[in-house]
Design a protein around this motif. Structure first.
Motif, PDB file in Angstrom:
ATOM      1  N   THR A 525       0.835  -1.209   0.000  1.00 18.20           N
ATOM      2  CA  THR A 525       0.000   0.000   0.000  1.00 18.20           C
ATOM      3  C   THR A 525       0.863   1.249   0.000  1.00 18.20           C
ATOM      4  O   THR A 525       0.625   2.197  -0.760  1.00 18.20           O
ATOM      5  CB  THR A 525      -0.924  -0.004   1.231  1.00 18.20           C
ATOM      6  N   LEU A 526       1.874   1.262   0.846  1.00 16.42           N
ATOM      7  CA  LEU A 526       2.774   2.414   0.925  1.00 16.42           C
ATOM      8  C   LEU A 526       3.458   2.678  -0.403  1.00 16.42           C
ATOM      9  O   LEU A 526       3.504   3.817  -0.890  1.00 16.42           O
ATOM     10  CB  LEU A 526       3.814   2.170   2.029  1.00 16.42           C
ATOM     11  N   CYS A 527       4.002   1.644  -1.013  1.00 12.75           N
ATOM     12  CA  CYS A 527       4.805   1.816  -2.218  1.00 12.75           C
ATOM     13  C   CYS A 527       3.967   2.190  -3.436  1.00 12.75           C
ATOM     14  O   CYS A 527       4.489   2.785  -4.390  1.00 12.75           O
ATOM     15  CB  CYS A 527       5.589   0.543  -2.510  1.00 12.75           C
ATOM     16  N   LEU A 528       2.660   1.871  -3.422  1.00 12.09           N
ATOM     17  CA  LEU A 528       1.821   2.107  -4.592  1.00 12.09           C
ATOM     18  C   LEU A 528       0.869   3.285  -4.418  1.00 12.09           C
ATOM     19  O   LEU A 528       0.085   3.575  -5.317  1.00 12.09           O
ATOM     20  CB  LEU A 528       1.039   0.836  -4.918  1.00 12.09           C
ATOM     21  N   SER A 529       0.918   3.968  -3.296  1.00  7.68           N
ATOM     22  CA  SER A 529       0.076   5.148  -3.092  1.00  7.68           C
ATOM     23  C   SER A 529       0.664   6.347  -3.819  1.00  7.68           C
ATOM     24  O   SER A 529       1.886   6.455  -3.993  1.00  7.68           O
ATOM     25  CB  SER A 529      -0.033   5.474  -1.599  1.00  7.68           C
ATOM     26  N   GLY A 627     -19.254  -0.526   6.762  1.00  7.28           N
ATOM     27  CA  GLY A 627     -18.822  -1.920   6.745  1.00  7.28           C
ATOM     28  C   GLY A 627     -18.014  -2.300   5.529  1.00  7.28           C
ATOM     29  O   GLY A 627     -17.546  -3.448   5.419  1.00  7.28           O
ATOM     30  N   LEU A 628     -17.816  -1.361   4.600  1.00  2.59           N
ATOM     31  CA  LEU A 628     -17.094  -1.673   3.372  1.00  2.59           C
ATOM     32  C   LEU A 628     -15.596  -1.724   3.646  1.00  2.59           C
ATOM     33  O   LEU A 628     -15.000  -0.744   4.101  1.00  2.59           O
ATOM     34  CB  LEU A 628     -17.403  -0.624   2.300  1.00  2.59           C
ATOM     35  N   ARG A 629     -14.982  -2.847   3.352  1.00  2.00           N
ATOM     36  CA  ARG A 629     -13.549  -3.037   3.618  1.00  2.00           C
ATOM     37  C   ARG A 629     -12.773  -3.403   2.360  1.00  2.00           C
ATOM     38  O   ARG A 629     -11.603  -3.779   2.439  1.00  2.00           O
ATOM     39  CB  ARG A 629     -13.362  -4.153   4.661  1.00  2.00           C
ATOM     40  N   THR A 630     -13.430  -3.319   1.199  1.00  2.00           N
ATOM     41  CA  THR A 630     -12.789  -3.719  -0.058  1.00  2.00           C
ATOM     42  C   THR A 630     -12.946  -2.589  -1.062  1.00  2.00           C
ATOM     43  O   THR A 630     -14.047  -2.044  -1.237  1.00  2.00           O
ATOM     44  CB  THR A 630     -13.429  -4.999  -0.615  1.00  2.00           C
ATOM     45  N   LEU A 631     -11.869  -2.247  -1.731  1.00  2.00           N
ATOM     46  CA  LEU A 631     -11.885  -1.104  -2.654  1.00  2.00           C
ATOM     47  C   LEU A 631     -10.994  -1.395  -3.844  1.00  2.00           C
ATOM     48  O   LEU A 631      -9.866  -1.902  -3.711  1.00  2.00           O
ATOM     49  CB  LEU A 631     -11.383   0.156  -1.932  1.00  2.00           C
ATOM     50  N   GLY A 632     -11.510  -1.070  -5.035  1.00  2.18           N
ATOM     51  CA  GLY A 632     -10.715  -1.153  -6.250  1.00  2.18           C
ATOM     52  C   GLY A 632     -10.295   0.231  -6.703  1.00  2.18           C
ATOM     53  O   GLY A 632     -11.078   1.187  -6.643  1.00  2.18           O
ATOM     54  N   MET A 633      -9.076   0.337  -7.169  1.00  2.00           N
ATOM     55  CA  MET A 633      -8.530   1.620  -7.616  1.00  2.00           C
ATOM     56  C   MET A 633      -7.975   1.430  -9.024  1.00  2.00           C
ATOM     57  O   MET A 633      -6.974   0.727  -9.221  1.00  2.00           O
ATOM     58  CB  MET A 633      -7.423   2.085  -6.659  1.00  2.00           C
ATOM     59  N   LEU A 656      -5.157  -1.870 -12.182  1.00  2.70           N
ATOM     60  CA  LEU A 656      -6.296  -2.041 -11.303  1.00  2.70           C
ATOM     61  C   LEU A 656      -5.785  -2.654 -10.000  1.00  2.70           C
ATOM     62  O   LEU A 656      -5.269  -3.775  -9.996  1.00  2.70           O
ATOM     63  CB  LEU A 656      -7.355  -2.943 -11.938  1.00  2.70           C
ATOM     64  N   LEU A 657      -5.893  -1.896  -8.916  1.00  2.73           N
ATOM     65  CA  LEU A 657      -5.414  -2.335  -7.611  1.00  2.73           C
ATOM     66  C   LEU A 657      -6.619  -2.681  -6.743  1.00  2.73           C
ATOM     67  O   LEU A 657      -7.541  -1.863  -6.604  1.00  2.73           O
ATOM     68  CB  LEU A 657      -4.595  -1.236  -6.926  1.00  2.73           C
ATOM     69  N   TRP A 658      -6.603  -3.850  -6.160  1.00  9.18           N
ATOM     70  CA  TRP A 658      -7.645  -4.246  -5.228  1.00  9.18           C
ATOM     71  C   TRP A 658      -7.066  -4.354  -3.830  1.00  9.18           C
ATOM     72  O   TRP A 658      -6.036  -5.013  -3.625  1.00  9.18           O
ATOM     73  CB  TRP A 658      -8.254  -5.590  -5.627  1.00  9.18           C
ATOM     74  N   THR A 707      -5.874  -8.987   1.717  1.00  9.29           N
ATOM     75  CA  THR A 707      -4.916  -9.160   0.624  1.00  9.29           C
ATOM     76  C   THR A 707      -4.896  -7.933  -0.279  1.00  9.29           C
ATOM     77  O   THR A 707      -5.835  -7.125  -0.308  1.00  9.29           O
ATOM     78  CB  THR A 707      -5.270 -10.384  -0.241  1.00  9.29           C
ATOM     79  N   VAL A 708      -3.800  -7.800  -1.034  1.00  6.36           N
ATOM     80  CA  VAL A 708      -3.646  -6.810  -2.096  1.00  6.36           C
ATOM     81  C   VAL A 708      -3.379  -7.563  -3.389  1.00  6.36           C
ATOM     82  O   VAL A 708      -2.541  -8.478  -3.415  1.00  6.36           O
ATOM     83  CB  VAL A 708      -2.478  -5.849  -1.818  1.00  6.36           C
ATOM     84  N   VAL A 709      -4.069  -7.194  -4.454  1.00  2.00           N
ATOM     85  CA  VAL A 709      -3.830  -7.771  -5.779  1.00  2.00           C
ATOM     86  C   VAL A 709      -3.736  -6.623  -6.770  1.00  2.00           C
ATOM     87  O   VAL A 709      -4.609  -5.745  -6.799  1.00  2.00           O
ATOM     88  CB  VAL A 709      -4.938  -8.760  -6.190  1.00  2.00           C
ATOM     89  N   VAL A 710      -2.682  -6.636  -7.591  1.00  2.19           N
ATOM     90  CA  VAL A 710      -2.472  -5.586  -8.590  1.00  2.19           C
ATOM     91  C   VAL A 710      -2.500  -6.236  -9.971  1.00  2.19           C
ATOM     92  O   VAL A 710      -1.751  -7.181 -10.245  1.00  2.19           O
ATOM     93  CB  VAL A 710      -1.126  -4.874  -8.373  1.00  2.19           C
ATOM     94  N   VAL A 711      -3.352  -5.699 -10.841  1.00  4.94           N
ATOM     95  CA  VAL A 711      -3.502  -6.191 -12.204  1.00  4.94           C
ATOM     96  C   VAL A 711      -3.012  -5.115 -13.169  1.00  4.94           C
ATOM     97  O   VAL A 711      -3.405  -3.948 -13.068  1.00  4.94           O
ATOM     98  CB  VAL A 711      -4.973  -6.541 -12.510  1.00  4.94           C
ATOM     99  N   ARG A 712      -2.180  -5.509 -14.118  1.00  2.62           N
ATOM    100  CA  ARG A 712      -1.668  -4.587 -15.141  1.00  2.62           C
ATOM    101  C   ARG A 712      -2.262  -4.967 -16.481  1.00  2.62           C
ATOM    102  O   ARG A 712      -2.338  -6.151 -16.829  1.00  2.62           O
ATOM    103  CB  ARG A 712      -0.147  -4.661 -15.211  1.00  2.62           C
ATOM    104  N   SER A 713      -2.660  -3.969 -17.261  1.00  4.29           N
ATOM    105  CA  SER A 713      -3.241  -4.238 -18.573  1.00  4.29           C
ATOM    106  C   SER A 713      -2.220  -4.937 -19.450  1.00  4.29           C
ATOM    107  O   SER A 713      -1.040  -4.586 -19.476  1.00  4.29           O
ATOM    108  CB  SER A 713      -3.702  -2.937 -19.229  1.00  4.29           C
TER     109      SER A 713
END
Length: 714
Positions: A525-529, A627-633, A656-658, A707-713
């Motif tokens: 999270t720190l490195c990708l903010s 109560g929302l604890r999941t976010l896509g960016m 796309l970062l989840w 968890t963190v998942v990062v998807v690249r096009s």
């Protein structure tokens, strides 16, 4: 009069008039000029010490605008010296002159020796603070050193890396290499140790672009700590603002520390790594009025330290302390201001450092009691042709309530953003509102978008030297500072930590796995903010302080980085390294401008979109969902400078970062649009979603708990 004519007048006449500038000891082959500011003194003696520590005193009789000066021939680099200054002893009016106390030169370029916590280092008598103590302090205190400033820098120059391309790594010179098995033993814990290829290559390979060094200007431990067989490890107790601390020198304390420091900077620069100094100009090691008399108190106590402002005029000798360290430097005083500016320029021009992080910056902005962004120091730095071009970072608070200034420092200052720290910690323990998380991930526009600054003015961090390490953040609910000897009174109780079921270290494999995943989540999270990430040394490999969140006095294995692989969290290291590589290679992950919510190229997707787990864009009510604890960016790729083979406009990859901080797995729907039709997982803390996995628009993805998942096009 020639040097020969002066010499013929006898030893007493060896002091030539010299000149009042520059301040300090300026060495040249024919003579050394000494100049020291003591505007209310009546007599000043320059004291020289030979190898047997025998003292020779030379009176300085020339005085210009409060500066006492003189020059002596036959002085060589390495000569140790100090001052004895006489004048009125009148503490009630801010005068504490005491010729029995040997004083360091405020402009000394090196310091030899240390202080011994005995009564002679104090200016007043212990049994009666209003009476001057006439016991000589020379045997109990340090000396300044004459230095030859010449050094072969070869082609070294400032790197001047852009803020958005910067990754800061906060480290302690000694603690980083003291236990490093690949650094030669004699160099461990020194400037030379930090310059060793084993260290510089590690930093380069991790993806660090700048080291932020905990204080390296000469500091001394508080006498009270020394009496308890402890030491000021962090170094926030400065007394010589031009001198690199001699305790980190591999080349002795007779000036060798200066060259040692320069060689370190040169080696780091060769690897493309900038050097930022954590500087402590807000207070000095002299503490309160009953603290040791080491330099400033014996030269210009009335002018250098802030005093309580009396309600009915006159003078009040009580120190005004907003640093929590006994005194506050009065940066409005012309000579105090001059010292700070001269010191900063010296470290840039002579020592080649690339920037500064100012400890308790709010204390230095005060005119009288009030925070003042039109204060002399900020204006002077902003117009200075040297200083305005280096990296400037503020710790935007002091120990007072009104000194908390996060988001308020004027351009071009960057700031330690502790709002980022608190929000990200809360998110990963399941306690942060989702709207606050999004704001911090996107660069804290609520703090920095209203005055011309960018997200790069936010120094993002989840830990720093002061507080828990990342490993301790996921291993302890409360602080464990017993070794500090303060019965738990020290260190913050606002840790926002979570031990995941067991306090401290455990053999429970499930808890250990969860902690390591949470540590990886925090680092990713720190490195990708958006903003400038700052990593605390060792967090990327699971460094622990055993739950001590205030290890300022622990110069031992509690604080030193353990380089053994046995207990290292190397999986966290790999995630951190991968995240920094993605950040480095893709402009979309280090934006130049604020996100605006519209396409960066005609017909393209928005530059930023927030996604609900259902796959749709986040809506107004979603941001208030407690109560929302999941976010896509989603961050769209930016146009690249280099054209394609046919001269066409090329666009960087989109991402796309989840982020899933829920305590259960979440099925997220991938949006069915033209943003990312096909993508590859390039970073994951979810063991069930491996890197390299391919995902497609219109399908779903199961995110494991926390968890963190990062998807690249693709």
């Amino acid at each position: 009069m020639s040097p020969q004519q002066w010499s013929a007048l006898g030893e007493r006449a060896q002091v030539w008039p010299g000149r009042e500038w520059p301040l300090g000891a300026t060495w040249k082959p024919d003579c050394t000029n000494f100049a020291v500011y003591a505007p209310h003194a009546s007599r000043v003696h320059l004291c020289l010490f030979d190898e047997s520590d025998r003292e020779t005193r030379h009176e300085l009789t020339e005085r210009t605008l409060g500066i006492w000066h003189g020059a002596l021939p036959d002085i060589r680099p390495g000569q140790r010296y100090g001052y004895r200054v006489d004048g009125p002893w009148d503490p009630g009016n801010g005068f504490r002159f005491n010729p029995h106390k040997l004083l360091l030169d405020p402009y000394g370029l090196a310091t030899s020796g240390t202080i011994i916590p005995e009564q002679p280092i104090y200016g007043a008598r212990e049994d009666d603070p209003g009476v001057r103590d006439e016991t000589d302090s020379a045997a109990y205190t340090a000396r300044s050193v004459v230095v030859d400033p010449s050094f072969d820098w070869e082609d070294d120059r400032r790197i001047a890396r852009r803020w958005r391309d910067t990754v800061i790594y906060e480290l302690h010179v000694k603690g980083f290499t003291k236990l490093h098995d690949r650094v030669p033993e004699r160099l461990r814990g020194t400037y030379a140790g930090l310059a060793d290829p084993a260290v510089t290559s590690y930093l380069r390979d991790l993806g660090v672009t700048a080291v932020e060094l905990l204080p390296v200007q000469q500091f001394f431990s508080e006498p009270a700590l020394l009496e308890r067989d402890l030491a000021n490890y962090w170094g926030y107790n400065t007394i010589s603002y031009f001198a690199p601390d001699a305790s980190y020198s591999s080349a002795g304390d007779r000036g060798g520390q200066v060259d040692d420091f320069k060689r370190m900077v040169k080696a780091l620069h060769r690897e493309g790594i900038e050097v930022i100094l954590d500087v402590v100009y807000n207070h000095t090691a002299e503490a309160g009025p009953d603290g040791p008399t080491l330099s400033f108190r014996g030269l210009d106590d009335r002018g250098f330290y802030k005093r309580v402002i009396p309600e009915e005029g006159g003078f009040d000798d009580r120190y005004w302390d907003v640093t929590g360290c006994g005194n506050t430097v009065d940066a409005w005083n012309p000579l105090a201001l001059r010292l700070i500016l001269d010191s900063l320029r010296y470290w840039v021009t002579e020592m080649h450092v690339d920037g500064f992080r100012f400890d308790l910056m709010s204390a230095l902005t005060r005119t009288g009691y009030e925070v003042d962004f039109a204060c002399a120091l900020l204006i002077a730095i902003d117009q200075d042709p040297i200083l305005r071009h280096v990296k400037l970072i503020a710790e935007p608070w002091d120990v007072s309530m009104d000194g908390y200034l996060v988001g308020k420092m004027p351009p071009p200052w960057a700031e330690w953003n502790d709002k980022y720290r608190g929000t990200v910690r809360d998110f990963w323990r399941g306690a942060a509102p989702i709207h606050a998380v999004a704001t911090r991930l996107a660069g804290s526009s609520d703090l920095y978008a209203d005055d011309g600054r960018s997200a790069s003015n936010s120094i993002n961090f989840v830990t720093a030297h002061d507080g828990f390490t990342v490993r301790d953040l996921v291993s302890y609910d409360g602080k464990h500072n017993e070794a500090n000897g303060e019965e738990g009174r020290d260190g913050t109780d606002d840790n926002r930590s979570w031990n995941h079921g067991v306090e401290g270290e455990t053999d429970d494999a499930g808890i250990v796995a969860l902690r390591r995943r949470q540590a990886a989540n925090l680092m990713a999270t720190l490195c990708l903010s958006n903003g400038v990430p700052m990593i605390t040394a060792g967090d990327e490999r699971g460094r622990t302080q055993g739950g001590n969140n205030n290890a300022y006095c622990q110069d031992n294995e509690i604080s030193w980085l353990d380089w053994r692989p046995d207990d290292a969290w190397l999986d966290v290291y790999e995630v951190t390294k991968a995240a920094l590589r993605l950040r480095r290679e893709h402009p979309a992950l280090r934006q130049r401008h604020w996100f605006e919510g519209h396409p960066t190229i005609p017909g393209g997707p928005k530059d930023l979109a927030w996604l609900h787990p259902s796959g749709r864009l986040m809506r107004g009510p979603d941001w208030g969902d407690g109560g929302l604890r999941t976010l896509g960016m989603f961050m769209s790729g930016s146009p690249l400078r280099e054209p394609g083979p046919q001269g066409e406009q090329r666009v960087d990859a989109s991402f796309l970062l989840w982020f899933n901080a829920a305590d259960h797995a979440v099925e997220v729907d991938l949006p069915d649009n033209d943003w990312v039709r096909v993508g590859d997982v390039v970073l994951s803390t979810d063991p069930d979603v491996p890197e390299g996995a391919r995902v497609e628009a219109g399908t779903s993805l199961r995110l494991g708990a926390r968890t963190v998942v990062v998807v690249r096009s693709a």
